[in-house]
Structure formats: C-alpha cells, structure tokens
Design a protein around this motif. Structure first.
Motif, short mmCIF file in Angstrom:
data_model
loop_
_atom_site.label_atom_id
_atom_site.label_comp_id
_atom_site.label_asym_id
_atom_site.label_seq_id
_atom_site.Cartn_x
_atom_site.Cartn_y
_atom_site.Cartn_z
N GLY A 1 0.82 -1.20 0.00
CA GLY A 1 0.00 0.00 0.00
C GLY A 1 0.86 1.25 0.00
O GLY A 1 1.88 1.31 0.69
N CYS A 2 0.46 2.26 -0.77
CA CYS A 2 1.20 3.52 -0.85
C CYS A 2 0.23 4.67 -0.66
O CYS A 2 -0.78 4.79 -1.37
N LEU A 3 0.53 5.51 0.31
CA LEU A 3 -0.31 6.67 0.61
C LEU A 3 0.58 7.91 0.57
O LEU A 3 1.47 8.08 1.41
N GLU A 4 0.36 8.76 -0.44
CA GLU A 4 1.13 10.00 -0.58
C GLU A 4 0.32 11.14 0.00
O GLU A 4 -0.85 11.34 -0.36
N LEU A 5 0.95 11.91 0.90
CA LEU A 5 0.25 12.94 1.65
C LEU A 5 0.89 14.31 1.43
O LEU A 5 2.13 14.42 1.41
N GLU A 6 0.05 15.31 1.29
CA GLU A 6 0.51 16.70 1.35
C GLU A 6 -0.02 17.28 2.66
O GLU A 6 -1.24 17.32 2.89
N ILE A 7 0.90 17.71 3.51
CA ILE A 7 0.54 18.14 4.87
C ILE A 7 1.02 19.57 5.10
O ILE A 7 2.16 19.90 4.77
N GLU A 8 0.14 20.37 5.66
CA GLU A 8 0.51 21.75 6.00
C GLU A 8 -0.03 22.07 7.38
O GLU A 8 -1.22 21.89 7.65
N ASN A 9 0.87 22.52 8.25
CA ASN A 9 0.49 22.88 9.62
C ASN A 9 -0.30 21.76 10.32
O ASN A 9 -1.32 21.99 10.98
N GLY A 10 0.19 20.52 10.14
CA GLY A 10 -0.43 19.38 10.80
C GLY A 10 -1.73 18.91 10.19
O GLY A 10 -2.39 18.01 10.73
N GLN A 11 -2.13 19.48 9.07
CA GLN A 11 -3.38 19.10 8.41
C GLN A 11 -3.08 18.41 7.08
O GLN A 11 -2.24 18.87 6.31
N ILE A 12 -3.76 17.29 6.83
CA ILE A 12 -3.62 16.62 5.54
C ILE A 12 -4.49 17.36 4.52
O ILE A 12 -5.72 17.34 4.60
N LEU A 13 -3.85 18.04 3.59
CA LEU A 13 -4.59 18.82 2.59
C LEU A 13 -5.00 17.96 1.40
O LEU A 13 -6.09 18.11 0.87
N ASN A 14 -4.11 17.08 0.99
CA ASN A 14 -4.38 16.20 -0.15
C ASN A 14 -3.75 14.84 0.10
O ASN A 14 -2.74 14.74 0.81
N TYR A 15 -4.35 13.83 -0.50
CA TYR A 15 -3.73 12.50 -0.44
C TYR A 15 -4.01 11.74 -1.72
O TYR A 15 -5.00 11.98 -2.41
N HIS A 16 -3.10 10.84 -2.03
CA HIS A 16 -3.25 9.95 -3.18
C HIS A 16 -2.85 8.56 -2.74
O HIS A 16 -1.79 8.37 -2.15
N HIS A 17 -3.72 7.60 -3.00
CA HIS A 17 -3.48 6.23 -2.55
C HIS A 17 -3.38 5.30 -3.75
O HIS A 17 -4.10 5.45 -4.75
N LYS A 18 -2.48 4.32 -3.63
CA LYS A 18 -2.39 3.30 -4.66
C LYS A 18 -2.10 1.95 -3.99
O LYS A 18 -1.21 1.85 -3.15
#
Length: 483
Positions: free
Chosen positions: A248-265
């Motif tokens: 499993g792969c979970l790519e996260l964009e995080i700003e100030n402790g908040q997950i703004l975007n994610y992409h899973h494969k």
C-alpha cells in the motif's frame, strides 16, 4: 512546522513470510480468479528504493505483522532467518500477530535483532502489568514529527494455543489510545498520528469512529485489498492484501499538521519488477538450503486450491479429507485460516503442503456430542460475524467436513444455525460423533471427550492423501449454506 510537507507512507501487512515470488489469485468480473505470480521482498525493495529516490527524506515504511511466520524457512528457524532480509528493507516499525507463535520470549529475541521497533500498546506482562513492547515511537520524516502507535492482534491469548501468550495478556488497545494520542500531541508535539494495527478491518473501523485524533490507520489481519482509503472520523484507513502480493502507498501533502491532499495506490508487486540484487541475495541464502526438499513433487491437482472464501474452501477441504482419511473419523474440523498462497492447477510440491499448514500440528481425534457440535459451531459463527465488531475474533468460518449447516448470518449470537445435518441425518443432540481435527482452533479444549493424537502430523496426512491418488480434484461440498 510551516510550509508544505510531502510524506509517502508504505504499508506491508500479512506477508506471512512469503519471501519471494509465488502464485496469487486476482479477482475478475466472471466470478473466477486469474493466477499470476507476484510478491517477494526484493521486488518490494525496488518499489521502496524508487520512492526514496524521488523523496529522499519523506518515505515512511510500516509493517502490520504476520511477517515472521507462515512458510517452512520461517518456521524452522523460529523466524530468525528473516531478520537480515527485513533489516535490509528500511522498515520504520511494526506490530505483531503470528509472531507470537514462537512464544513471547522468542518474539522478544526477534525484536532485539531488528533495526526498527516492535510496537504494541495492548500486550502486557502478567506479573508487572507493564507493556512488553514499546507502545509507540516518534519518527521524523519529511520535516514532520510522526507519532506511530502499534496495536497487536488481541486474540492471541483468547483463541490461539496457550504457548503463544505464555506470561502475557492482551487488551483490545482501544481504551489506551486516547491518552497516548493526547500525550503525543501535547507533550511530544507530533504533527501526525499513525496507528499500525493488527485487529482486523471491522474492529479498526469501529475504533476510528470512536477515537478522535488518528490521522492514518494502517489496517491488517483480514487480508482486505482496499483500492481506495476508507475515511472514518477524519481518519484515513488502508489495508493492502496479503502474502506481499501488494504494497500500500499513501502520498500525503501536509501543511500545519493538516492533511490537505492525499493519493493512494494499492501496488501489485508484479513479477516483471526487477528485484533488488542485494535483497534477492539475502533471500536466496535463506531459500537455497531448503530447495531440494521444498521443490519435490507430491502429486498433481486438477483444481485450484485456495483459502480465499469465507464459508468453505478447496484448500481446507483437501486438509480435512486428508485428516479424516488417516483417522477414519466421520467429521473433520480445522480453523478458518486466511494465510496460505493459492495453488494453481498443476504440480503440488512439499512447499505447497508447508504453506497450507506451516505449524504441522498432530492430527487428533475427539468425541463430540451433537449438542457440543451445535454450541461449538454457533460460537465460531459469532466470533466470525458478531454484529459488534469488538466481538469478532476469528479468521473465516471454521472449516468442516461430514456435516451440512444452514445458517442465517444476520441472526443474533446462538441462533444462526437453522438446521444441522451429519451425513444425511439431522444432528442427534445426544449421539457422540468421532471428529478428526488439527490444533485447538479446530476443536477447542472445552469441547468433547477422549481427545487423542494420532500417529500422523498434518503434512504426513496431506502427503499420503495426494500420493495415494497421484492426481487430485477437490471441490466445494456446500458445507455451510446461507439461507
């Protein structure tokens, strides 16, 4: 922390010590599965290495357990042969389930040999009441402080052989979470909370709905292939198949402790992925000494043998027919195990037999009354299908031979079996039936009388059954009918 942080989380779960390429079933729209070879730590290493090249300080790799047990090379070394391979993978932490099969002391030894922590917030020493393993760890990746909490499988001391949990006991781990999360957030000032759990998807969904503050929950135990994350109470949950056929792969964009975007494969570990040569060399060191034994042919199967079905399976029907034959029992039972790579039509090898039942337990017999049969089967159905997930503590439905039951899955505990037939006769509550079984998960100690071990172990029985026939064809018997 400020600015955008890019974190990639990789999940390994339920690899069951499948070190290299093996057959896997992939579901298709025609209702049948297609076999492809998949898996292997050297191919997984290639996937991880490519991700690290793209994001050098931003890759987090976590393992949910069921890692050190399940194949002959693992079991014969009590898990130790896997350590160099796992230490080469750059794993950041793990939790456990079948790792306890070697006993807690051996698991402590294995953990001490790893270059990453074994985590369990719910495994306690019986005497001191203190955690046996670290409950959590803090990892810095991608400019983030990440709190990782582990939850081991809670059924180890409840449904598995007693030596698995000698001197330790398990909770569900859910009640411990809020205080641990609060400490990580407020005292340790982490940016992200990741829970690595081996409780099973239904339980983990319920925990996520009840416990605030979990950002990512890596799920396992139930061998789900989740092609997209499940979002519960702001928690992202993923699970990634089994046997190392997927990662499993979970790519996260995080700003100030908040997950703004994610992409899973959900990445299939394809056969044509170039294996990492260093990891492959370590795998070969483990496999080559056993090659002659494991590659020796036992016979042939015309039908696919697998465990990827909830109520009954061809792989387990082979096991049950084998143990019934060597004991002359009218009934046979085994646990509804999920592990065991499928066997496509064609040759059956000793490696396949060890994959079916790597513990190679003795084949035993017991006398059960009809009343005990009903109680045992109702208990198993409740542990499998409990409407409150916290009551679920099994694999698939107990595997049965020689009976037929008609069930209502949706009914409350103790009322699911509508009819139970032994052979072609309705069960007699007072009659004693001779049953063959393997392990206390087949028939628990609390049921039956005159328990005896036969002269056979499970793999002897399987080998004799196949060799006697040369070519086998194993179907489904309709043992469990949902009505």
């Amino acid at each position: 922390m400020s600015g955008m942080n890019h974190l990639t989380i990789f999940q390994l779960n339920d690899t069951h010590a499948y070190l290299d390429l093996h057959p896997e079933i992939f579901f298709e729209g025609n209702g049948e599965g297609r076999f492809r070879n998949a898996g292997g730590y050297a191919r997984i290493a290639t996937i991880l290495n490519e991700a690290r090249s793209a994001n050098p300080d931003g890759v987090l790799v976590l393992d949910n357990g069921d890692t050190f047990h399940g194949t002959y090379p693992a079991v014969t070394s009590m898990g130790e042969s896997l350590v160099p391979i796992l230490n080469s993978m750059g794993i950041d932490g793990m939790t456990a389930h079948w790792e306890f099969a070697y006993g807690p002391n051996q698991l402590k030894k294995l953990s001490s040999l790893l270059n990453y922590p074994m985590l369990a917030n719910n495994c306690y020493d019986e005497r001191s009441k203190q955690p046996v393993f670290p409950t959590h760890t803090i990892i810095e990746k991608a400019g983030l402080k990440i709190g990782v909490i582990g939850i081991a499988c809670h059924i180890v001391d409840k449904t598995m052989p007693p030596h698995f949990s000698s001197g330790v006991y398990f909770t569900l781990g859910n009640e411990e979470l809020p205080a641990q999360i609060e400490k990580l957030r407020k005292v340790d000032q982490v940016d992200l909370i990741v829970v690595v759990s081996h409780l099973g998807f239904p339980i983990e969904v319920k925990i996520a709905s009840e416990v605030d503050g979990i950002d990512i929950l890596l799920s396992s135990h139930t061998h789900n292939r989740l092609y997209k994350p499940v979002r519960i109470n702001n928690t992202l949950i993923i699970q990634s198949g089994c046997h190392g056929s997927f990662i499993g792969c979970l790519e996260l964009e995080i700003e100030n402790g908040q997950i703004l975007n994610y992409h899973h494969k959900l990445i299939e570990v394809l056969e044509d992925i170039q294996p990492d040569p260093k990891v492959q060399a370590l795998i070969n060191l483990v496999l080559v000494p056993h090659k002659d034994l494991l590659q020796s042919a036992v016979g042939e199967t015309k039908t696919a043998l697998h465990r990827y079905s909830q109520l009954e399976s061809t792989m387990d029907n082979l096991l049950l027919e084998s143990i019934a034959e060597v004991t002359n029992a009218e009934l046979a039972f085994s646990n509804g195990w999920r592990y065991g790579a499928p066997i496509p039509p064609g040759p059956v090898t000793m490696n396949d037999l060890w994959n079916i039942i790597p513990t190679n337990p003795p084949v035993s017999t017991v006398e059960l009354t009809g009343k005990e049969l009903l109680e045992m089967l109702e208990e198993n159905l409740e542990r499998t299908f409990a409407s409150n997930p916290y009551g679920q503590m099994g694999g698939y439905v107990k595997r049965c031979l020689g009976l037929k039951m008609f069930i209502k899955i949706e009914n409350p505990a103790g009322t699911r079996i509508q009819e139970l037939f032994i052979g072609d006769r309705r069960v007699d509550l007072y009659h004693k039936y001779l049953a063959a079984f393997v392990t206390m998960q087949g028939v628990s100690q609390k049921y039956g009388t005159n328990r005896r071990n036969s002269d056979y172990h499970a793999i002897d029985a399987l080998k004799q059954y196949i060799e006697k026939r040369g070519i086998i064809s194993i179907g489904l018997n309709g043992t469990v009918q949902v009505v």
